[in-house]
Design a protein around this motif. Structure first.
Motif, mmCIF file in Angstrom:
data_model
loop_
_atom_site.group_PDB
_atom_site.id
_atom_site.type_symbol
_atom_site.label_atom_id
_atom_site.label_comp_id
_atom_site.label_asym_id
_atom_site.label_seq_id
_atom_site.Cartn_x
_atom_site.Cartn_y
_atom_site.Cartn_z
ATOM 1 N N SER A 31 15.350 1.496 1.022
ATOM 2 C CA SER A 31 15.109 1.666 -0.368
ATOM 3 C C SER A 31 13.603 2.170 -0.382
ATOM 4 C CB SER A 31 15.402 0.795 -1.349
ATOM 5 O OG SER A 31 14.490 -0.539 -1.049
ATOM 6 N N VAL A 32 13.352 3.057 -1.266
ATOM 7 C CA VAL A 32 11.825 3.283 -1.957
ATOM 8 C C VAL A 32 11.638 2.485 -3.114
ATOM 9 C CG1 VAL A 32 10.209 5.054 -2.425
ATOM 10 C CG2 VAL A 32 12.007 5.802 -1.080
ATOM 11 N N ASN A 33 10.894 1.578 -2.911
ATOM 12 C CA ASN A 33 10.558 0.583 -4.089
ATOM 13 C C ASN A 33 9.424 1.210 -4.944
ATOM 14 O OD1 ASN A 33 12.603 -0.807 -3.179
ATOM 15 N ND2 ASN A 33 11.118 -2.444 -2.269
ATOM 16 N N GLU A 34 8.554 1.870 -4.728
ATOM 17 C CA GLU A 34 7.335 2.138 -5.581
ATOM 18 C C GLU A 34 6.616 3.420 -4.788
ATOM 19 O OE1 GLU A 34 5.617 2.867 -8.329
ATOM 20 O OE2 GLU A 34 6.103 0.800 -8.975
ATOM 21 N N VAL A 42 -11.122 16.746 -4.318
ATOM 22 C CA VAL A 42 -11.073 17.786 -5.185
ATOM 23 C C VAL A 42 -11.951 19.066 -4.891
ATOM 24 C CG1 VAL A 42 -11.085 18.510 -7.572
ATOM 25 C CG2 VAL A 42 -10.397 16.251 -7.166
ATOM 26 N N THR A 43 -11.288 20.350 -4.907
ATOM 27 C CA THR A 43 -12.396 21.469 -4.591
ATOM 28 C C THR A 43 -12.002 22.624 -5.629
ATOM 29 O OG1 THR A 43 -10.499 22.628 -3.215
ATOM 30 C CG2 THR A 43 -12.057 21.208 -2.137
ATOM 31 N N PRO A 44 -12.900 23.639 -5.569
ATOM 32 C CA PRO A 44 -12.580 24.467 -6.686
ATOM 33 C C PRO A 44 -11.062 25.264 -6.633
ATOM 34 C CG PRO A 44 -14.788 24.915 -5.585
ATOM 35 C CD PRO A 44 -13.861 23.958 -5.010
ATOM 36 N N GLU A 45 -10.597 25.088 -5.515
ATOM 37 C CA GLU A 45 -9.282 25.698 -5.339
ATOM 38 C C GLU A 45 -7.899 24.800 -5.471
ATOM 39 O OE1 GLU A 45 -11.557 25.961 -2.746
ATOM 40 O OE2 GLU A 45 -12.291 27.833 -3.909
ATOM 41 N N THR A 46 -8.067 23.582 -4.915
ATOM 42 C CA THR A 46 -6.980 22.486 -4.975
ATOM 43 C C THR A 46 -7.487 21.047 -5.503
ATOM 44 O OG1 THR A 46 -7.335 22.140 -2.779
ATOM 45 C CG2 THR A 46 -5.732 23.670 -3.246
ATOM 46 N N ALA A 47 -6.531 20.349 -5.928
ATOM 47 C CA ALA A 47 -6.835 19.007 -6.149
ATOM 48 C C ALA A 47 -5.839 18.177 -5.212
ATOM 49 C CB ALA A 47 -6.643 18.617 -7.629
ATOM 50 N N GLU A 48 -6.337 17.580 -4.594
ATOM 51 C CA GLU A 48 -5.416 16.583 -3.541
ATOM 52 C C GLU A 48 -4.883 15.377 -4.385
ATOM 53 O OE1 GLU A 48 -5.727 14.294 0.975
ATOM 54 O OE2 GLU A 48 -7.516 14.363 -0.359
ATOM 55 N N ILE A 49 -3.691 15.009 -4.046
ATOM 56 C CA ILE A 49 -3.017 13.922 -4.851
ATOM 57 C C ILE A 49 -2.537 13.004 -3.596
ATOM 58 C CG2 ILE A 49 -1.118 12.979 -6.289
ATOM 59 C CD1 ILE A 49 -0.985 15.692 -7.814
ATOM 60 N N ARG A 50 -2.956 11.834 -3.618
ATOM 61 C CA ARG A 50 -2.803 10.940 -2.497
ATOM 62 C C ARG A 50 -1.824 10.047 -3.034
ATOM 63 N NH1 ARG A 50 -8.748 9.736 -0.077
ATOM 64 N NH2 ARG A 50 -9.208 12.000 0.749
ATOM 65 N N GLY A 51 -0.739 9.837 -2.037
ATOM 66 C CA GLY A 51 0.388 8.933 -2.423
ATOM 67 C C GLY A 51 0.478 7.592 -1.240
ATOM 68 N N ILE A 52 0.824 6.456 -1.832
ATOM 69 C CA ILE A 52 1.322 5.364 -1.077
ATOM 70 C C ILE A 52 2.792 5.027 -1.479
ATOM 71 C CG2 ILE A 52 0.846 2.943 -0.411
ATOM 72 C CD1 ILE A 52 -2.091 3.427 -1.080
ATOM 73 N N ALA A 53 3.724 5.254 -0.602
ATOM 74 C CA ALA A 53 5.164 4.742 -0.897
ATOM 75 C C ALA A 53 5.521 3.502 -0.172
ATOM 76 C CB ALA A 53 6.009 5.832 -0.188
ATOM 77 N N THR A 54 6.014 2.743 -1.000
ATOM 78 C CA THR A 54 6.463 1.168 -0.566
ATOM 79 C C THR A 54 7.923 1.347 -0.263
ATOM 80 O OG1 THR A 54 4.783 0.095 -2.158
ATOM 81 C CG2 THR A 54 6.507 -1.165 -1.346
ATOM 82 N N ILE A 55 8.367 1.226 0.944
ATOM 83 C CA ILE A 55 9.639 1.385 1.539
ATOM 84 C C ILE A 55 10.034 0.247 2.058
ATOM 85 C CG2 ILE A 55 11.062 2.683 2.762
ATOM 86 C CD1 ILE A 55 9.209 4.971 2.861
ATOM 87 N N PHE A 56 11.302 -0.267 1.613
ATOM 88 C CA PHE A 56 11.841 -1.473 2.273
ATOM 89 C C PHE A 56 12.996 -1.417 3.192
ATOM 90 C CE2 PHE A 56 14.557 -5.389 1.952
ATOM 91 C CZ PHE A 56 13.777 -6.249 2.368
ATOM 92 N N ASN A 57 12.846 -1.822 4.380
ATOM 93 C CA ASN A 57 13.842 -1.668 5.283
ATOM 94 C C ASN A 57 14.673 -3.191 5.574
ATOM 95 O OD1 ASN A 57 15.534 -1.448 7.798
ATOM 96 N ND2 ASN A 57 13.392 -1.292 9.000
ATOM 97 N N PRO A 58 15.621 -3.235 5.445
ATOM 98 C CA PRO A 58 16.161 -4.753 5.340
ATOM 99 C C PRO A 58 16.611 -4.914 6.690
ATOM 100 C CG PRO A 58 17.822 -3.501 4.380
ATOM 101 C CD PRO A 58 16.643 -2.497 4.396
ATOM 102 N N SER A 59 16.615 -4.081 7.487
ATOM 103 C CA SER A 59 16.978 -4.644 9.168
ATOM 104 C C SER A 59 15.875 -5.193 9.608
ATOM 105 C CB SER A 59 17.294 -3.069 9.734
ATOM 106 O OG SER A 59 17.376 -3.233 11.316
#
Length: 305
Positions: A31-34, A42-59
């Protein structure tokens, strides 16, 4: 087909099914929990969006796979603002943090601005994450996650003023700005119109002639719009006049402003500066009728607490 062949086919299909089940079983309860988002470079052309995904592996075992993919898409009022994927994700047993980046094309800012205003200064940010296996010609979706952030502004409200402001002209002569109001006008793909109503009072014993009045609009010290109107208004002694004028924000300038907004911690100072050309007798003067400012703060990637 003989009975024996039918049995062999059934055994083969059953074997494939069992193999598939056991192959996919470790992924069945991932599951992806968050998902946490924040601004990167950020540059004149683009704005970077950084992400941190919290993933749960019950195995009880980790899962390193080159064809495991995480897909992130960010929509603003239904417009896809940024998207991207990351391949080759390794999960350890239990909880894992996966880092990735997507990029917002700053050329999309005018379109997002227009949708924000046309939606009564409200933007709904939808963040959607899909985790899937990319196997040959098909995808096996394992988990999804979504969240919604609502961003509301009221840009022009704090620029309204009913406070009398005395503006020095020359010597003992002055003029009073008694009230000021703003409202949004026509919004097109090219420009955003701002309508303004200005009440001026002449406290002097001689008439004042207004031949031109206008204002410019700055956002974080970047000029994004302007407007002026030629007129001929005679302000009689001890009398007042209401003046309507319009200015235009040039939407193509908004991507430059957006860069400063993000670099400034999603804070923008809007500044509107009025000026007038007036005559006292045979003397023509350009005077400034004051600066009117408002600070705007947004939180596009995180809900306010």
């Amino acid at each position: 087909m003989t009975a024996r062949k039918r049995i062999l086919v059934l055994i083969l299909l059953a074997s494939l099914l069992i193999t598939s089940v056991f192959t996919l079983l470790p992924f069945a309860f991932i599951s992806v929990n968050e998902i946490d988002l924040y601004w990167g470079k950020v540059t004149p052309e683009t704005a970077e969006i950084r992400g941190i995904a919290t993933i749960f592996n019950p195995s009880i075992i980790g899962i390193p796979l080159s064809n495991m993919v995480i897909d992130l898409r960010i929509f603003m009022n239904g417009i896809e603002a940024a998207s991207g994927i990351k391949r080759g994700i390794n999960f350890r047993a239990g909880e894992s943090k996966i880092n990735f980046s997507v990029f917002l094309d700053n050329k999309n800012i005018p379109k997002l601005w227009i949708s924000h205003l046309r939606n009564n200064e409200k933007t709904t940010v939808d963040v959607k994450v899909h985790l899937f296996l990319d196997v040959s010609f098909w995808k096996i979706y394992l988990a999804t996650f979504s969240k919604r952030i609502t961003v509301e502004t009221d840009i022009l409200s704090n620029l309204q003023s009913n406070r009398s402001i005395e503006i020095s002209i020359i010597g003992s002569f002055y003029i009073i700005v008694k009230s000021l109001s703003f409202s949004w006008g026509e919004i097109t793909n090219e420009v955003t119109e701002i309508s303004s109503n200005l009440t001026l009072y002449n406290p002097n014993m001689i008439p004042l002639t207004l031949s031109k009045i206008g204002f410019d609009i700055q956002a974080n010290n970047i000029t994004i719009g302007e407007g002026e109107t030629s007129l001929s208004i005679i302000l009689k002694p001890k009398s007042q006049a209401q003046i309507d004028l319009k200015a235009k924000i040039y939407n193509e300038m908004l991507d430059d402003w957006f860069v400063t907004h993000i670099k400034n911690g999603e804070v923008t100072v809007i500044n509107i500066r009025f000026f007038s050309i007036l005559k006292i007798g045979k003397t023509t003067l350009k005077i400034y009728l004051g600066d009117y400012s408002e600070k705007i703060k947004t939180s596009l990637l995180r809900s306010r607490k």
